[in-house]
Design a protein around this motif. Structure first.
Motif, PDB file in Angstrom:
ATOM      1  N   LEU A 245     -30.970  21.892  -5.989  1.00  0.00           N
ATOM      2  CA  LEU A 245     -31.885  21.478  -7.054  1.00  0.00           C
ATOM      3  C   LEU A 245     -32.900  22.573  -7.352  1.00  0.00           C
ATOM      4  CD1 LEU A 245     -32.587  17.766  -6.047  1.00  0.00           C
ATOM      5  CD2 LEU A 245     -31.192  18.582  -7.949  1.00  0.00           C
ATOM      6  N   PHE A 246     -33.185  23.394  -6.359  1.00  0.00           N
ATOM      7  CA  PHE A 246     -34.081  24.537  -6.579  1.00  0.00           C
ATOM      8  C   PHE A 246     -33.530  25.409  -7.693  1.00  0.00           C
ATOM      9  CE2 PHE A 246     -35.391  28.901  -5.891  1.00  0.00           C
ATOM     10  CZ  PHE A 246     -36.743  28.800  -5.612  1.00  0.00           C
ATOM     11  N   ASN A 247     -32.236  25.671  -7.663  1.00  0.00           N
ATOM     12  CA  ASN A 247     -31.606  26.499  -8.697  1.00  0.00           C
ATOM     13  C   ASN A 247     -31.640  25.816 -10.051  1.00  0.00           C
ATOM     14  OD1 ASN A 247     -30.877  28.627  -6.968  1.00  0.00           O
ATOM     15  ND2 ASN A 247     -29.051  27.529  -6.296  1.00  0.00           N
TER      16      ASN A 247
ATOM     17  N   LEU B  17     -24.384  17.791  -4.461  1.00  0.00           N
ATOM     18  CA  LEU B  17     -25.209  17.061  -5.418  1.00  0.00           C
ATOM     19  C   LEU B  17     -24.396  16.076  -6.232  1.00  0.00           C
ATOM     20  CD1 LEU B  17     -27.479  20.006  -6.590  1.00  0.00           C
ATOM     21  CD2 LEU B  17     -28.255  17.935  -5.429  1.00  0.00           C
ATOM     22  N   THR B  18     -23.217  16.529  -6.661  1.00  0.00           N
ATOM     23  CA  THR B  18     -22.308  15.635  -7.384  1.00  0.00           C
ATOM     24  C   THR B  18     -20.921  15.757  -6.755  1.00  0.00           C
ATOM     25  OG1 THR B  18     -21.784  17.362  -9.003  1.00  0.00           O
ATOM     26  CG2 THR B  18     -23.577  15.882  -9.550  1.00  0.00           C
TER      27      THR B  18
ATOM     28  N   THR C  26     -24.551  22.381 -14.917  1.00  0.00           N
ATOM     29  CA  THR C  26     -24.957  23.788 -14.901  1.00  0.00           C
ATOM     30  C   THR C  26     -24.280  24.589 -13.789  1.00  0.00           C
ATOM     31  OG1 THR C  26     -26.891  23.193 -13.564  1.00  0.00           O
ATOM     32  CG2 THR C  26     -27.194  23.328 -15.954  1.00  0.00           C
ATOM     33  N   GLY C  27     -23.242  24.007 -13.176  1.00  0.00           N
ATOM     34  CA  GLY C  27     -22.474  24.739 -12.178  1.00  0.00           C
ATOM     35  C   GLY C  27     -23.029  24.688 -10.771  1.00  0.00           C
ATOM     36  N   HIS C  28     -23.934  23.742 -10.488  1.00  0.00           N
ATOM     37  CA  HIS C  28     -24.509  23.648  -9.155  1.00  0.00           C
ATOM     38  C   HIS C  28     -24.118  22.353  -8.458  1.00  0.00           C
ATOM     39  CE1 HIS C  28     -26.985  27.164  -9.886  1.00  0.00           C
ATOM     40  NE2 HIS C  28     -27.346  26.646 -11.049  1.00  0.00           N
ATOM     41  N   GLY C  29     -23.174  21.616  -9.013  1.00  0.00           N
ATOM     42  CA  GLY C  29     -22.793  20.324  -8.454  1.00  0.00           C
ATOM     43  C   GLY C  29     -22.224  20.400  -7.056  1.00  0.00           C
TER      44      GLY C  29
END
Length: 346
Positions: free
Chosen positions: A288-290, A240-241, A278-281
């Motif tokens: 994105l679901f998380n 995602l990032t 938020t730690g999902h990058g």
């Protein structure tokens, strides 16, 4: 003959009343808060009740087609109506949200009422057609007993789950996709036509190249979400990032450079940026679901802690509008795009 009460004779309710009354297997009585709306039905030979209590009392099945859950609860909460519901089957096809459906189920828990909730997959003109889909959930015994009533409204109707809110949740998700896709396409069209790309040519590119790819990926993404496999699986599945975020920076800048409304572009950029915060990058796009789910759970927990919201929403909490209807096969109308619409379409 099965005795049916129709509460709410707006466009959908009137169509349902006419459809059922034309069937010799049913006797129909209708009621509406605004008596003038029942005049055409009365002229068509349909019996009109002077009150909801009268309609419910003489019926086996009560079908609510009132505009919102706020109105539905207000009507059903009248002591005489609540008492008359005892031993009846209630089918609610009103507009609402999952939380409102659960609120209705909670309210009915200590009452001797068999409850089904559902959505009509079409418009008023689709009621009664063999291909029209009315999705119901809740009391399966009630469905088994009165499915012939629902299938008279739509030949493709079905019971899907004991969870009353299942059809509404599906509906809200599909409405998000329908309206979000329309809004995002218009946003993209502004960008393309600004540099003299013909609108129809751009539409063909999206239709023939982008939508088929997205369609092929949806089952893959859904399976990975269900299996909790959020990590990227190869070069074509960037994190995602910064992977996706870099591209979205260009989208935001394009809007800023031209003075266009940045509502959608900013929302997308913010959502992807939040993944990193938020730690999902490092997760793939399905991460994105998380981001969305956990942000919503955190928000709801805060609301419960601060406002001490009971499991049963009050009448005042009901009544958010919803576009008719979720999986409309024929006509799709644009509606307002909220935060969840933008988030669900990334």
């Amino acid at each position: 003959a099965t005795k049916i009460a129709i509460l709410g004779t707006g466009t959908m309710g009137a169509s349902a009343a006419r459809c059922l009354a034309a069937n010799e297997a049913f006797t129909v009585i209708a009621w509406n808060r605004t008596p003038a709306r029942t005049v055409p039905l009365a002229e068509a030979g349909i019996k009109i009740a002077s009150s909801p209590t009268e309609a419910v009392t003489v019926s086996d099945v009560v079908i609510c087609l009132m505009s919102t859950y706020a109105v539905t609860r207000e009507v059903l909460d009248e002591p005489s109506v609540t008492a008359a519901l005892n031993g009846k089957t209630l089918i609610v096809l009103s507009n609402g949200t999952s939380r409102q459906v659960h609120g209705m189920a909670n309210w009915l828990q200590d009452k001797n009422v068999a409850y089904l909730d559902g959505n009509i997959g079409g418009m008023a003109g689709d009621i009664g057609l063999p291909e029209t889909h009315v999705t119901c959930a809740g009391d399966q015994q009630a469905w088994d007993r009165y499915q012939h009533v629902v299938k008279a409204l739509g030949g493709a109707s079905e019971w899907v789950s004991p969870n009353h809110a299942s059809p509404t949740a599906t509906n809200v998700g599909i409405v998000s996709i329908i309206n979000g896709l329309a809004a995002l396409f218009m946003d993209a069209l502004v960008v393309a036509t600004n540099e003299h790309v013909p609108a129809e040519q751009f539409a063909i590119i999206i239709k023939e190249h982008i939508l088929p790819w997205i369609g092929s990926m949806l089952p893959v993404w859904a399976a990975r979400v269900q299996q909790k496999q959020f990590d990227p699986v190869g070069p074509s599945d960037p994190p995602l990032t910064p992977g996706w975020l870099v591209e979205l920076e260009n989208v935001v800048q394009e809007h800023n450079d031209n003075g266009w409304d940045p509502l959608l572009s900013d929302a997308l950029f913010t959502l992807f940026k939040r993944a990193g915060e938020t730690g999902h990058g490092d997760e793939s796009i399905i991460g994105l679901f998380n981001v969305i789910e956990r942000a919503e759970k955190k928000k709801r927990k805060k609301e419960k802690d601060e406002e001490q919201i009971s499991p049963e929403p009050s009448v005042q909490q009901h009544g958010q509008s919803r576009v008719f209807r979720a999986w409309c096969r024929r006509r799709i109308h644009l509606a307002q795009v909220g935060d969840r619409v933008r988030a669900s379409l990334v």
